[in-house]
Design a protein around this motif. Sequence first.
Motif, PDB file in Angstrom:
ATOM      1  N   LYS A   8       0.839  -1.130  -0.139  1.00  0.00           N
ATOM      2  CA  LYS A   8      -0.181  -0.096  -0.005  1.00  0.00           C
ATOM      3  C   LYS A   8       0.819   1.198   0.217  1.00  0.00           C
ATOM      4  N   ALA A  28       4.192   7.218   3.326  1.00  0.00           N
ATOM      5  CA  ALA A  28       3.461   8.418   3.121  1.00  0.00           C
ATOM      6  C   ALA A  28       3.954   9.736   3.517  1.00  0.00           C
ATOM      7  N   ALA A  36       6.772  12.294   5.982  1.00  0.00           N
ATOM      8  CA  ALA A  36       7.266  12.415   7.055  1.00  0.00           C
ATOM      9  C   ALA A  36       6.201  12.264   8.163  1.00  0.00           C
ATOM     10  N   ASP A  37       6.149  12.015   9.374  1.00  0.00           N
ATOM     11  CA  ASP A  37       5.141  11.639  10.124  1.00  0.00           C
ATOM     12  C   ASP A  37       4.539  12.998  10.793  1.00  0.00           C
ATOM     13  N   ILE A  38       3.404  13.312  10.189  1.00  0.00           N
ATOM     14  CA  ILE A  38       2.760  14.780  10.423  1.00  0.00           C
ATOM     15  C   ILE A  38       2.146  14.713  11.973  1.00  0.00           C
ATOM     16  N   LYS A  39       1.878  13.449  12.585  1.00  0.00           N
ATOM     17  CA  LYS A  39       1.504  13.617  13.809  1.00  0.00           C
ATOM     18  C   LYS A  39       2.642  14.157  14.969  1.00  0.00           C
ATOM     19  N   GLY A  89       8.056  13.111   2.317  1.00  0.00           N
ATOM     20  CA  GLY A  89       9.412  12.503   2.571  1.00  0.00           C
ATOM     21  C   GLY A  89       9.629  11.175   1.803  1.00  0.00           C
ATOM     22  N   GLU A 108      10.908  11.548  -1.492  1.00  0.00           N
ATOM     23  CA  GLU A 108      12.390  12.328  -1.198  1.00  0.00           C
ATOM     24  C   GLU A 108      13.310  10.988  -0.974  1.00  0.00           C
TER      25      GLU A 108
HETATM   26  C1  LIG Z   1       9.554  15.220   4.594  1.00  0.00           C
HETATM   27  C2  LIG Z   1       8.874  16.308   4.866  1.00  0.00           C
HETATM   28  C3  LIG Z   1       9.593  17.501   5.323  1.00  0.00           C
HETATM   29  C4  LIG Z   1       7.545  16.558   4.994  1.00  0.00           C
HETATM   30  C5  LIG Z   1       6.619  15.576   4.549  1.00  0.00           C
HETATM   31  O1  LIG Z   1       6.751  14.462   4.186  1.00  0.00           O
HETATM   32  S1  LIG Z   1       4.971  16.009   4.895  1.00  0.00           S
HETATM   33  C6  LIG Z   1       4.172  14.478   4.567  1.00  0.00           C
HETATM   34  C7  LIG Z   1       3.695  14.435   3.251  1.00  0.00           C
HETATM   35  N1  LIG Z   1       2.741  13.332   3.086  1.00  0.00           N
HETATM   36  C8  LIG Z   1       1.326  13.388   2.934  1.00  0.00           C
HETATM   37  O2  LIG Z   1       0.844  14.586   3.071  1.00  0.00           O
HETATM   38  C9  LIG Z   1       0.571  12.483   2.821  1.00  0.00           C
HETATM   39  C10 LIG Z   1      -0.255  12.072   4.072  1.00  0.00           C
HETATM   40  N2  LIG Z   1      -1.205  11.053   3.919  1.00  0.00           N
HETATM   41  C11 LIG Z   1      -2.448  11.124   3.252  1.00  0.00           C
HETATM   42  O3  LIG Z   1      -2.534  11.900   2.347  1.00  0.00           O
HETATM   43  C12 LIG Z   1      -3.259   9.767   3.245  1.00  0.00           C
HETATM   44  O4  LIG Z   1      -2.939   8.849   4.384  1.00  0.00           O
HETATM   45  C13 LIG Z   1      -3.017   9.091   1.879  1.00  0.00           C
HETATM   46  C14 LIG Z   1      -3.295   9.853   0.690  1.00  0.00           C
HETATM   47  C15 LIG Z   1      -1.316   8.541   1.649  1.00  0.00           C
HETATM   48  C16 LIG Z   1      -3.729   7.576   2.082  1.00  0.00           C
HETATM   49  O5  LIG Z   1      -5.094   7.851   2.445  1.00  0.00           O
HETATM   50  P1  LIG Z   1      -5.883   6.490   3.001  1.00  0.00           P
HETATM   51  O6  LIG Z   1      -7.340   7.035   3.078  1.00  0.00           O
HETATM   52  O7  LIG Z   1      -5.736   5.328   2.033  1.00  0.00           O
HETATM   53  O8  LIG Z   1      -5.411   6.310   4.277  1.00  0.00           O
HETATM   54  P2  LIG Z   1      -5.348   7.241   5.828  1.00  0.00           P
HETATM   55  O9  LIG Z   1      -6.509   6.549   6.560  1.00  0.00           O
HETATM   56  O10 LIG Z   1      -5.327   8.607   5.409  1.00  0.00           O
HETATM   57  O11 LIG Z   1      -4.074   6.536   6.515  1.00  0.00           O
HETATM   58  C17 LIG Z   1      -4.067   5.455   7.223  1.00  0.00           C
HETATM   59  C18 LIG Z   1      -3.289   5.872   8.438  1.00  0.00           C
HETATM   60  O12 LIG Z   1      -2.150   6.216   8.232  1.00  0.00           O
HETATM   61  C19 LIG Z   1      -1.703   7.453   8.699  1.00  0.00           C
HETATM   62  N3  LIG Z   1      -0.880   8.221   7.986  1.00  0.00           N
HETATM   63  C20 LIG Z   1      -0.868   8.423   6.643  1.00  0.00           C
HETATM   64  N4  LIG Z   1      -0.038   9.211   6.247  1.00  0.00           N
HETATM   65  C21 LIG Z   1       0.702   9.854   7.305  1.00  0.00           C
HETATM   66  C22 LIG Z   1       1.787  10.647   7.634  1.00  0.00           C
HETATM   67  N5  LIG Z   1       2.504  11.461   6.574  1.00  0.00           N
HETATM   68  N6  LIG Z   1       2.258  11.004   8.779  1.00  0.00           N
HETATM   69  C23 LIG Z   1       1.313  10.462   9.966  1.00  0.00           C
HETATM   70  N7  LIG Z   1       0.352   9.477   9.621  1.00  0.00           N
HETATM   71  C24 LIG Z   1       0.000   9.174   8.512  1.00  0.00           C
HETATM   72  C25 LIG Z   1      -3.125   8.043   9.041  1.00  0.00           C
HETATM   73  O13 LIG Z   1      -3.426   9.231  10.056  1.00  0.00           O
HETATM   74  C26 LIG Z   1      -4.121   6.862   9.223  1.00  0.00           C
HETATM   75  O14 LIG Z   1      -3.954   6.680  10.680  1.00  0.00           O
HETATM   76  P3  LIG Z   1      -5.150   7.002  11.789  1.00  0.00           P
HETATM   77  O15 LIG Z   1      -6.270   6.109  11.292  1.00  0.00           O
HETATM   78  O16 LIG Z   1      -4.705   6.541  12.804  1.00  0.00           O
HETATM   79  O17 LIG Z   1      -5.564   8.385  11.684  1.00  0.00           O
END
Ligand SMILES: CC(C)=CC(=O)SCCNC(=O)CCNC(=O)[C@H](O)C(C)(C)COP(=O)(O)OP(=O)(O)OC[C@H]1O[C@@H](n2cnc3c(N)ncnc32)[C@H](O)[C@@H]1OP(=O)(O)O
Length: 256
Positions: free
Chosen positions: A59, A63, A65-68, A108, A111
Amino acid sequence: MAYETILVETHGKVGLIRLNRPQALNALNRQIITELNAALDAFEADTGIGCIILTGSEKAFAAGADIKEMQDFTYPQTYLDDFIASWERLSRTRKPVIAAVAGFALGGGCELAMMCDFILAADTAKFGQPEIKLGVMPGAGGTQRLTRFVGKSKAMEMCLTGRFMDAAEAERAGLVSRVIPAADLVDEALKVAAVIADMSRPVAMMTKESVNRSYETTLTEGIRFERRVFHSMFALADQKEGMSAFVEKRKPNFGG
Ligand SMILES: CC(C)=CC(=O)SCCNC(=O)CCNC(=O)[C@H](O)C(C)(C)COP(=O)(O)OP(=O)(O)OC[C@H]1O[C@@H](n2cnc3c(N)ncnc32)[C@H](O)[C@@H]1OP(=O)(O)O
């Protein structure tokens, strides 16, 4: 080191690192980066390993960096801790590293994949730099590496809108070297990595260094660098072995 957020395997001369935080789509927190770096250190030090694969789950490669974890960071903290600097360990790996990407490679995650030497993508792969939707911009090389790989127009569109690119578009744009059916991704990556791991170890590492130099210098300096490194290969027993094997119509046996 005992790993909790990654799985580490060896397959002959190939080291496989699998990001493994399925509950968070492999979101990259401190722990996963620390463990990834430790696994890279271990494979670099292991003389039996000639090539490394970095992969995720079906899957998600990752996805982002950990946003939380990031949401309450402050400017002084990110500056003083030099947040993200430790991620660059991957790009400093001297042995070849292949990214095998299925599912989401976002922020990330994209990246991290771009820090590898090349990307094999499953047909399910989706690449994106959606940081702008979170009120920030890419911070682990996205604005720089993506622009070099796919050109300004596409990189700018992706970074400014957060649009995802599917595997076919990523292949057309030159972000990935090949698209593979998802079910075969890791097996194919293992085959490619085994081919690389069977080459002369120093020649593979010097080739990687020389290709990477093209991103960091002028054409004249890059050509000069390549020629000097090429000359140095005639000091290697592997050069004698490779060319003798060709002349003698047999498979080379590189000792490294
Ligand atoms: C490197 C730097 C400086 C910055 C970054 O990387 S910022 C982060 C960039 N990434 C994103 O913005 C992607 C964030 N995620 C999403 O948009 C979606 O999760 C998805 C499109 C990848 C998938 O959507 P889907 O509906 O299939 O799944 P979710 O229910 O949204 O996710 C499942 C589960 O994973 C948690 N999750 C996903 N991505 C992140 C993340 N980047 N950080 C922390 N947690 C993440 C999501 O919250 C969910 O968990 P819960 O059910 O406990 O909320």
